[in-house]
Design an enzyme around this catalytic site. Structure first.
Site, PDB file in Angstrom:
ATOM      1  N   ASN A 106      -1.896   0.223   6.986  1.00 42.07           N
ATOM      2  CA  ASN A 106      -1.379  -1.090   7.451  1.00 42.07           C
ATOM      3  C   ASN A 106      -0.514  -1.842   6.374  1.00 42.07           C
ATOM      4  O   ASN A 106      -0.306  -3.061   6.680  1.00 42.07           O
ATOM      5  CB  ASN A 106      -2.468  -1.728   8.079  1.00 42.07           C
ATOM      6  CG  ASN A 106      -3.388  -2.208   7.172  1.00 42.07           C
ATOM      7  OD1 ASN A 106      -3.449  -1.813   5.813  1.00 42.07           O
ATOM      8  ND2 ASN A 106      -4.660  -2.927   7.379  1.00 42.07           N
ATOM      9  N   LYS A 122       0.803  -1.303  -0.013  1.00 41.03           N
ATOM     10  CA  LYS A 122      -0.128  -0.094  -0.014  1.00 41.03           C
ATOM     11  C   LYS A 122       0.735   1.271   0.145  1.00 41.03           C
ATOM     12  O   LYS A 122       2.043   1.365   0.328  1.00 41.03           O
ATOM     13  CB  LYS A 122      -0.806  -0.177   1.146  1.00 41.03           C
ATOM     14  CG  LYS A 122      -1.760  -1.046   1.228  1.00 41.03           C
ATOM     15  CD  LYS A 122      -2.832  -1.293   2.243  1.00 41.03           C
ATOM     16  CE  LYS A 122      -3.936  -2.184   2.455  1.00 41.03           C
ATOM     17  NZ  LYS A 122      -4.829  -2.087   3.657  1.00 41.03           N
ATOM     18  N   HIS A 181      -2.018  -5.521   1.844  1.00 40.81           N
ATOM     19  CA  HIS A 181      -3.155  -6.184   1.566  1.00 40.81           C
ATOM     20  C   HIS A 181      -3.037  -7.721   1.130  1.00 40.81           C
ATOM     21  O   HIS A 181      -2.278  -7.943   0.438  1.00 40.81           O
ATOM     22  CB  HIS A 181      -4.190  -5.318   0.245  1.00 40.81           C
ATOM     23  CG  HIS A 181      -5.236  -6.335  -0.141  1.00 40.81           C
ATOM     24  ND1 HIS A 181      -6.448  -6.073   0.432  1.00 40.81           N
ATOM     25  CD2 HIS A 181      -5.228  -6.998  -1.086  1.00 40.81           C
ATOM     26  CE1 HIS A 181      -7.347  -7.112  -0.104  1.00 40.81           C
ATOM     27  NE2 HIS A 181      -6.608  -7.599  -0.986  1.00 40.81           N
ATOM     28  N   TYR A 220     -12.379  -2.143  -3.286  1.00 47.95           N
ATOM     29  CA  TYR A 220     -12.975  -2.363  -1.901  1.00 47.95           C
ATOM     30  C   TYR A 220     -14.525  -2.320  -1.847  1.00 47.95           C
ATOM     31  O   TYR A 220     -15.034  -1.869  -0.919  1.00 47.95           O
ATOM     32  CB  TYR A 220     -12.315  -1.209  -1.030  1.00 47.95           C
ATOM     33  CG  TYR A 220     -10.892  -1.665  -0.546  1.00 47.95           C
ATOM     34  CD1 TYR A 220     -10.838  -2.652   0.106  1.00 47.95           C
ATOM     35  CD2 TYR A 220      -9.837  -0.663  -0.952  1.00 47.95           C
ATOM     36  CE1 TYR A 220      -9.536  -2.949   0.629  1.00 47.95           C
ATOM     37  CE2 TYR A 220      -8.561  -0.879  -0.480  1.00 47.95           C
ATOM     38  CZ  TYR A 220      -8.374  -2.140   0.335  1.00 47.95           C
ATOM     39  OH  TYR A 220      -7.014  -2.494   0.744  1.00 47.95           O
ATOM     40  N   GLU A 275     -10.007 -10.748  -6.914  1.00 45.28           N
ATOM     41  CA  GLU A 275      -9.100  -9.619  -6.832  1.00 45.28           C
ATOM     42  C   GLU A 275      -7.894  -9.712  -7.920  1.00 45.28           C
ATOM     43  O   GLU A 275      -7.226  -8.741  -8.582  1.00 45.28           O
ATOM     44  CB  GLU A 275      -8.352  -9.467  -5.494  1.00 45.28           C
ATOM     45  CG  GLU A 275      -9.576  -9.020  -4.580  1.00 45.28           C
ATOM     46  CD  GLU A 275      -9.219  -9.217  -3.222  1.00 45.28           C
ATOM     47  OE1 GLU A 275      -8.058  -9.566  -2.724  1.00 45.28           O
ATOM     48  OE2 GLU A 275      -9.983  -8.620  -2.291  1.00 45.28           O
TER      49      GLU A 275
END
Ligand code: IDP
Ligand code: MG
Length: 144
Positions: free
Chosen positions: A114, A11, A117, A51, A128
Site C-alpha cells: 500500500n 515502501k 507508512h 512492526y 518510530e
C-alpha cells in the site's frame, strides 16, 4: 494546532513504481516538511522490530517479507497536526477503501502493498522516529 513530527516511509512497492518524487511532492503539497530522509533496505530483524506491534497476526510474516524485498525511503515529517495529516494524505490501509485522491487510492496495489507508512499516534511517532533517526539527523529549515 500543534507542530508535530511523524515517521513516514515509502515502501518497496512504491520504489518499484518509480514514484518517490510524486510522493515527496504530495508530502510538501500537504504542508508537511521533510526534516530527515534516508534510503534504507531493511533486513529481517529491522523490519520485525519496526512492526513488533503486529507480531503474531496472520499477515506479519508476509509483511516482513514484503518490507525486506527492496529498499524503502524513511522520513521524518514535520508540521501542524503532522500525524493525522499524513494519515489523511495516505488514505486507509486497504487501497480499495481509501478515499479518492489519497496516495493509497492512487498508488496502492493491495492491503499489504500500500505504498506508504505513517505513524498513528504521538507515542508511536516518537518510537518510530527514534527507531530510524538519531536526533542530530533531523534538520531545521524554514519555508519562506
Ligand atoms: P497502517 O499502515 O495503515 O497503519 P496497520 O494496521 O498498522 O496499517 O498495518 C501495517 C501494515 O501491514 C499495513 O500498512 C499493510 O502493509 C500491512 N497489513 C495490514 N493489514 C493487513 C492485512 O490484513 N493483510 C495484509 N497486510 C496487511
Ligand atoms: Mg500502523
Amino acid at each position: 494546532m500543534t507542530v508535530e513530527r511523524t515517521l513516514a516511509a515509502i515502501k518497496p512497492d512504491a520504489l518499484e513504481k518509480g514514484i518517490i518524487g510524486e510522493l515527496c511532492k504530495r508530502i510538501e503539497d500537504a504542508n508537511l516538511k521533510i526534516v530527515a530522509m534516508r534510503m534504507q533496505h531493511l533486513d529481517r530483524a529491522r523490519a520485525e522490530g519496526f512492526y513488533a506491534v503486529h507480531k503474531g497476526k496472520a499477515f506479519f510474516d508476509s509483511l516482513v517479507k514484503f518490507m525486506t524485498s527492496g529498499p524503502c525511503v524513511v522520513m521524518v515529517l514535520e508540521g501542524e497536526n503532522a500525524i493525522a495529516k499524513w494519515r489523511e494524505t495516505m488514505g486507509s490501509t486497504n487501497p480499495e477503501e481509501a478515499a479518492e485522491g489519497t496516495i493509497r487510492c492512487d498508488f496502492g496495489t493491495n492491503i499489504e502493498r500500500n505504498a506508504v507508512h505513517g505513524s498513528d499516534a504521538p507515542d508511536t511517532a516518537k518510537f518510530e522516529i527514534a527507531y530510524f533517526f538519531e536526533p542530530n539527523e533531523i534538520v531545521k529549515y524554514e519555508w519562506v
